[in-house]
Design a protein around this motif. Structure first.
Motif, PDB file in Angstrom:
ATOM      1  N   VAL A 109      36.224 -69.181  11.872  1.00  0.00           N
ATOM      2  CA  VAL A 109      36.766 -70.421  12.856  1.00  0.00           C
ATOM      3  C   VAL A 109      38.139 -71.035  11.992  1.00  0.00           C
ATOM      4  CG1 VAL A 109      36.553 -73.323  12.440  1.00  0.00           C
ATOM      5  CG2 VAL A 109      34.730 -71.564  12.468  1.00  0.00           C
ATOM      6  N   MET A 110      39.116 -71.274  13.163  1.00  0.00           N
ATOM      7  CA  MET A 110      40.684 -71.620  13.129  1.00  0.00           C
ATOM      8  C   MET A 110      40.526 -73.083  12.723  1.00  0.00           C
ATOM      9  SD  MET A 110      42.503 -69.205  15.311  1.00  0.00           S
ATOM     10  CE  MET A 110      42.649 -66.942  15.519  1.00  0.00           C
ATOM     11  N   PRO A 111      41.062 -73.414  11.870  1.00  0.00           N
ATOM     12  CA  PRO A 111      40.879 -75.210  12.031  1.00  0.00           C
ATOM     13  C   PRO A 111      41.956 -75.102  12.471  1.00  0.00           C
ATOM     14  CG  PRO A 111      41.268 -74.495   9.415  1.00  0.00           C
ATOM     15  CD  PRO A 111      40.589 -72.815  10.515  1.00  0.00           C
ATOM     16  N   SER A 112      42.325 -76.607  13.048  1.00  0.00           N
ATOM     17  CA  SER A 112      43.597 -77.059  13.936  1.00  0.00           C
ATOM     18  C   SER A 112      44.200 -78.429  13.417  1.00  0.00           C
ATOM     19  CB  SER A 112      43.333 -77.308  14.954  1.00  0.00           C
ATOM     20  OG  SER A 112      42.934 -75.758  15.788  1.00  0.00           O
ATOM     21  N   TYR A 113      45.590 -77.611  12.547  1.00  0.00           N
ATOM     22  CA  TYR A 113      45.780 -79.302  12.012  1.00  0.00           C
ATOM     23  C   TYR A 113      47.246 -79.560  12.951  1.00  0.00           C
ATOM     24  CZ  TYR A 113      42.677 -78.044   8.183  1.00  0.00           C
ATOM     25  OH  TYR A 113      41.709 -77.826   7.408  1.00  0.00           O
ATOM     26  N   LYS A 114      47.061 -79.105  14.269  1.00  0.00           N
ATOM     27  CA  LYS A 114      48.817 -79.310  14.927  1.00  0.00           C
ATOM     28  C   LYS A 114      47.642 -79.910  16.562  1.00  0.00           C
ATOM     29  CE  LYS A 114      52.282 -77.799  12.425  1.00  0.00           C
ATOM     30  NZ  LYS A 114      53.510 -76.686  12.402  1.00  0.00           N
ATOM     31  N   CYS A 115      47.818 -79.951  17.619  1.00  0.00           N
ATOM     32  CA  CYS A 115      46.992 -80.601  18.375  1.00  0.00           C
ATOM     33  C   CYS A 115      47.350 -78.985  19.828  1.00  0.00           C
ATOM     34  CB  CYS A 115      47.561 -82.231  19.054  1.00  0.00           C
ATOM     35  SG  CYS A 115      47.388 -83.200  18.761  1.00  0.00           S
ATOM     36  N   TRP A 116      48.093 -78.295  19.372  1.00  0.00           N
ATOM     37  CA  TRP A 116      48.749 -77.426  20.369  1.00  0.00           C
ATOM     38  C   TRP A 116      48.095 -76.412  20.210  1.00  0.00           C
ATOM     39  CZ3 TRP A 116      50.260 -72.964  18.237  1.00  0.00           C
ATOM     40  CH2 TRP A 116      50.916 -72.985  16.969  1.00  0.00           C
ATOM     41  N   GLU A 117      47.417 -75.975  18.469  1.00  0.00           N
ATOM     42  CA  GLU A 117      47.000 -75.512  18.296  1.00  0.00           C
ATOM     43  C   GLU A 117      45.101 -74.684  18.884  1.00  0.00           C
ATOM     44  OE1 GLU A 117      48.600 -74.560  13.871  1.00  0.00           O
ATOM     45  OE2 GLU A 117      46.820 -76.127  14.250  1.00  0.00           O
ATOM     46  N   LEU A 270      33.932 -72.298  -0.172  1.00  0.00           N
ATOM     47  CA  LEU A 270      34.064 -72.462   1.231  1.00  0.00           C
ATOM     48  C   LEU A 270      32.828 -72.369   1.186  1.00  0.00           C
ATOM     49  CD1 LEU A 270      35.816 -72.758   3.864  1.00  0.00           C
ATOM     50  CD2 LEU A 270      35.942 -70.765   4.506  1.00  0.00           C
ATOM     51  N   PRO A 271      31.872 -72.976   1.527  1.00  0.00           N
ATOM     52  CA  PRO A 271      29.825 -72.820   1.391  1.00  0.00           C
ATOM     53  C   PRO A 271      29.960 -72.405   2.946  1.00  0.00           C
ATOM     54  CG  PRO A 271      30.635 -74.478   0.553  1.00  0.00           C
ATOM     55  CD  PRO A 271      31.817 -74.256   1.200  1.00  0.00           C
ATOM     56  N   GLY A 272      29.218 -72.169   3.625  1.00  0.00           N
ATOM     57  CA  GLY A 272      28.414 -71.361   4.889  1.00  0.00           C
ATOM     58  C   GLY A 272      28.608 -69.579   4.344  1.00  0.00           C
ATOM     59  N   ASP A 273      28.383 -69.938   6.371  1.00  0.00           N
ATOM     60  CA  ASP A 273      28.706 -68.705   6.397  1.00  0.00           C
ATOM     61  C   ASP A 273      29.733 -67.695   7.444  1.00  0.00           C
ATOM     62  OD1 ASP A 273      26.955 -69.571   8.887  1.00  0.00           O
ATOM     63  OD2 ASP A 273      25.452 -68.375   9.034  1.00  0.00           O
ATOM     64  N   HIS A 274      30.687 -69.014   7.432  1.00  0.00           N
ATOM     65  CA  HIS A 274      31.474 -69.022   8.731  1.00  0.00           C
ATOM     66  C   HIS A 274      33.047 -68.539   7.041  1.00  0.00           C
ATOM     67  CE1 HIS A 274      28.652 -70.688  11.482  1.00  0.00           C
ATOM     68  NE2 HIS A 274      29.629 -70.841  12.503  1.00  0.00           N
ATOM     69  N   ALA A 275      33.722 -67.422   7.902  1.00  0.00           N
ATOM     70  CA  ALA A 275      35.220 -67.357   7.334  1.00  0.00           C
ATOM     71  C   ALA A 275      35.867 -68.498   8.039  1.00  0.00           C
ATOM     72  CB  ALA A 275      35.654 -65.793   7.684  1.00  0.00           C
ATOM     73  N   LEU A 276      36.979 -68.352   6.833  1.00  0.00           N
ATOM     74  CA  LEU A 276      38.019 -69.300   7.815  1.00  0.00           C
ATOM     75  C   LEU A 276      39.128 -68.706   7.798  1.00  0.00           C
ATOM     76  CD1 LEU A 276      39.472 -72.819   5.977  1.00  0.00           C
ATOM     77  CD2 LEU A 276      41.218 -70.532   6.420  1.00  0.00           C
ATOM     78  N   LEU A 277      39.785 -68.714   8.966  1.00  0.00           N
ATOM     79  CA  LEU A 277      41.220 -67.486   9.179  1.00  0.00           C
ATOM     80  C   LEU A 277      42.383 -68.737   9.592  1.00  0.00           C
ATOM     81  CD1 LEU A 277      42.974 -65.423  10.356  1.00  0.00           C
ATOM     82  CD2 LEU A 277      41.791 -65.292  12.254  1.00  0.00           C
ATOM     83  N   VAL A 278      43.617 -68.686   9.369  1.00  0.00           N
ATOM     84  CA  VAL A 278      44.554 -68.938   9.348  1.00  0.00           C
ATOM     85  C   VAL A 278      45.486 -68.008   9.843  1.00  0.00           C
ATOM     86  CG1 VAL A 278      46.610 -70.569   8.543  1.00  0.00           C
ATOM     87  CG2 VAL A 278      44.253 -71.454   7.729  1.00  0.00           C
ATOM     88  N   PRO A 279      46.023 -67.984  11.377  1.00  0.00           N
ATOM     89  CA  PRO A 279      46.666 -67.358  11.845  1.00  0.00           C
ATOM     90  C   PRO A 279      48.325 -67.027  11.722  1.00  0.00           C
ATOM     91  CG  PRO A 279      46.255 -68.406  13.590  1.00  0.00           C
ATOM     92  CD  PRO A 279      45.333 -68.789  12.030  1.00  0.00           C
ATOM     93  N   ARG A 280      49.212 -68.185  11.224  1.00  0.00           N
ATOM     94  CA  ARG A 280      50.092 -68.370  10.698  1.00  0.00           C
ATOM     95  C   ARG A 280      50.326 -69.786   9.683  1.00  0.00           C
ATOM     96  NH1 ARG A 280      54.841 -67.282  13.346  1.00  0.00           N
ATOM     97  NH2 ARG A 280      56.571 -68.096  12.884  1.00  0.00           N
ATOM     98  N   THR A 281      51.108 -68.989   8.603  1.00  0.00           N
ATOM     99  CA  THR A 281      50.712 -70.497   7.301  1.00  0.00           C
ATOM    100  C   THR A 281      51.614 -70.831   7.727  1.00  0.00           C
ATOM    101  OG1 THR A 281      51.575 -68.508   6.619  1.00  0.00           O
ATOM    102  CG2 THR A 281      48.893 -68.867   6.407  1.00  0.00           C
ATOM    103  N   ARG A 282      52.500 -71.765   7.209  1.00  0.00           N
ATOM    104  CA  ARG A 282      53.628 -72.919   6.729  1.00  0.00           C
ATOM    105  C   ARG A 282      55.074 -71.663   6.492  1.00  0.00           C
ATOM    106  NH1 ARG A 282      53.063 -76.333   2.234  1.00  0.00           N
ATOM    107  NH2 ARG A 282      50.951 -74.699   1.454  1.00  0.00           N
TER     108      ARG A 282
END
Length: 532
Positions: A109-117, A270-282
């Motif tokens: 899952v790539m979480p989005s914190y900006k509307c365009w992401e 980070l419980p659960g069976d999904h990985a987190l990916l941030v494709p572009r950090t700050r």
């Protein structure tokens, strides 16, 4: 390959006896990592007489220190390198099929914190799905904030706009390397660890053989061959220097190493069976948080370095980057005291090589390079775990074109199942704590050995140690706790506490000192972060 009979013994006395009797080989592979072992399996299945010589233990270097992902290379799609992504996606399918007990699909899952992401990354990942076609593992999904919170309950909720879910794969890298080695041995290859090559021998300016030395006894061995493949990863320039010295020329360095640091924390971050990916950090880098064997891997970095130590150490700024960025995306921020283990892998990035002075270079892809020196030494470096099989195929085709081996039959590794796999095997969950499922169809053999009911640590019992000594080439406590079991990579301090019992069993099985003190010192480095 379904294992119905007793596993092949890896008795060192017998192996060295076979090496002493092997005066001639069709192919000598130097290096027992992913690439070298893949080449050995491919060549053996094509009927070649193959010897693999590894200076330390199989997968001791980069091949046991990956981010544990079997992936098509999403970032290459962003760069427009469609052919490389398509190749990697194709190879991902073969790897997942051939070792279902060691590799599995993994949702990200790539979480989005900006509307365009969400639309930006989602459309790119839909193209990724399209390239995978029927070999896709699952469809990309656009997610609302509530669904992201369900799938990533540990992700930061403040400012969450939504996200994208997509699929790739993950695996147990060191145990997959071991499965490659043992499968090649079943088909006739001779593989010897702790036996470094000390000399490249020439005759009339061409490769004629190698000399190697058993680290344990000091005994030297000589194997004649006209085809030597240098598959030593970030250390390929050392063997190229030996070849150049023998031929009276200087080999220019072709590897510019880069290191990737990984931190391991408890999975409750980070419980659960999904990985987190941030494709572009700050600061523009990538951040992973991947569930693996009951823990959570945080990483990775990409830091150039000039040297190539056997045990690289993290830099303080790398630790700070991973912890600070993790705090930005996780609800509960990991602290230094939460780190169970820290480990570093070196990546062999390829420099341009002067073709006129050091043989012709052939770039099969942007990821790996094959070079044939004037003497006929074949060097392969670069690449990634996912494409190891395609790299092996490329190398053997180059050996054939260069006249170093005879006419070869077609490659048959696409559907070659590895030791422990079976057509009836259920796929292992690599997110959960380790156990007998890592052995696949060989689990009954492990359970039949003494000590199957004697637990040494969670996921490790006495029978597993005995199995490693008898059938998996293990010689030292490090071999056992770093690569047969992954305990050192999961919890370094627990590995320290478990080591004395493991050493006692290994000495009983092998009759040699399993180097407990050296392991305890190594484990301390995995448990210690650099000072601020």
């Amino acid at each position: 390959m379904t294992t119905r009979h007793s596993p092949l013994l890896t008795d060192r006395t017998q192996m060295l006896g076979a090496l002493a009797r092997t005066t001639q080989a069709d192919l000598v592979v130097v290096g027992g990592g992913a690439t070298g072992l893949g080449i050995a399996l491919d060549a053996t299945l094509r009927g070649l007489k193959v010897v693999v010589l590894e200076a330390w233990d199989f997968a001791k270097g980069t091949s046991s220190r990956a981010t544990k992902l079997v992936h098509g290379g999403v970032r290459y799609l962003a760069q427009g390198n469609v052919s490389l992504v398509r190749e990697a996606l194709h190879e991902r399918t073969h790897l997942l099929h051939n070792a279902p007990h060691l590799a599995q699909p993994l949702p990200f899952v790539m979480p989005s914190y900006k509307c365009w992401e969400t639309p930006f990354y989602g459309l790119g990942l839909m193209a990724y799905d399209a390239l995978a076609g029927r070999e896709g593992l699952g469809s990309t999904q656009f997610l609302g904030a509530a669904r992201v919170r369900q799938l990533l309950p540990g992700a930061r909720r403040s400012g969450l706009k939504g996200g994208v879910k997509y699929w790739d794969g993950q695996f147990d890298d060191a145990r997959l390397a071991l499965a490659l080695a043992r499968t090649a041995a079943l088909h006739g290859a001779l593989l010897v660890n702790y036996c470094p090559v000390t000399e490249i021998q020439h005759h009339e300016g061409r490769i004629a053989g190698v000399r190697c030395q058993d680290r344990e006894s000091g005994q030297t061995y000589h194997v004649q061959t006209s085809c030597v493949v240098n598959a030593t990863g970030v250390w390929v320039d050392r063997l190229r220097e030996l070849d150049g010295q023998e031929g009276g020329r200087q080999a220019r360095p072709m590897v510019a190493p880069s290191q990737g640091v990984h931190l391991v924390v408890d999975q409750d971050f980070l419980p659960g069976d999904h990985a987190l990916l941030v494709p572009r950090t700050r600061d523009g880098r990538v951040l992973f948080a991947v569930p693996w064997l009951g823990k959570l891997i945080l990483g990775t970095t990409d830091t150039p370095r000039e040297d190539v130590p056997l045990e690289p150490r993290p830099l303080r700024q790398e630790i700070d980057f991973i912890l600070s960025e993790s705090a930005h995306y996780l609800q509960k921020a990991p602290r230094e005291q939460d780190v169970r283990s820290v480990w570093v892998g070196l990546r062999p990035l390829v420099r341009p090589v002067d073709e006129s002075g050091d043989g012709k270079t052939q770039s099969i892809s942007r990821e790996h390079t094959v070079l044939v020196s004037p003497s006929g030494l074949v060097t392969v470096t670069g690449g990634k775990w996912t494409t190891y099989r395609a790299m092996a195929q490329d190398v053997l085709e180059r050996c054939e074109r260069a006249g170093l081996v005879g006419k070869l039959p077609a490659c048959s590794t696409q559907d070659q199942r590895l030791v422990g796999a079976s057509h009836a095997a259920t796929r292992r969950s690599l997110g959960s704590a380790p156990g007998l499922d890592a052995y696949g169809s060989e689990s009954d053999w492990v359970k039949s050995l003494p000590g199957a009911d004697m637990e040494l640590a969670p996921g490790l019992n006495e029978a597993m140690v005995r199995f490693a000594c008898r059938y998996e080439y293990a010689r030292t406590v490090e071999d056992m706790l770093a690569r047969r079991s992954r305990l050192l990579f999961l919890d370094a301090r627990l590995a320290q506490r478990t080591a004395p019992a493991v050493a006692r069993l290994m000495q009983e099985e092998t009759g040699r000192d399993p180097e407990l003190d050296a392991f305890l010192k190594l484990a301390q480095t995995y448990a210690t972060l650099p000072a601020a």
